[in-house]
Design a protein around this motif. Structure first.
Motif: not given
Length: 79
Positions: A35-59
């Motif tokens: 979350a800190v490295i990519y400047g996103v909310r913790y929940q967003t980073a957690l969703n990526w971390w858990q493979g629930i969602n994928a990040p967008s092109g900018d990330t």
């Protein structure tokens, strides 16, 4: 041969989300760091971390810029 015959975008989307989560686990300690490295909310980073969602092109571009060929090689395995 057309691209659609050799490359299924829907299956790659599912593959990408799981593979990106693996990439995060291999390169960061936890979702909070992501979350800190990519400047996103913790929940967003957690969703990526858990493979629930994928990040967008900018990330994904930022990940590529940060990790270079390592990111490209990692994400390309199994695709």
């Amino acid at each position: 041969m057309s691209l659609t015959k050799v490359f299924d975008p829907r299956s790659f989307k599912a593959f990408f989300k799981d593979r990106f989560a693996e990439f995060l686990h291999d390169n960061y300690d936890n979702a909070e760091e992501v979350a800190v490295i990519y400047g996103v909310r913790y929940q967003t980073a957690l969703n990526w971390w858990q493979g629930i969602n994928a990040p967008s092109g900018d990330t994904t571009t930022l990940a590529c810029l940060r990790h270079g060929q390592k990111f490209i090689d990692f994400m390309g395995k199994g695709a």
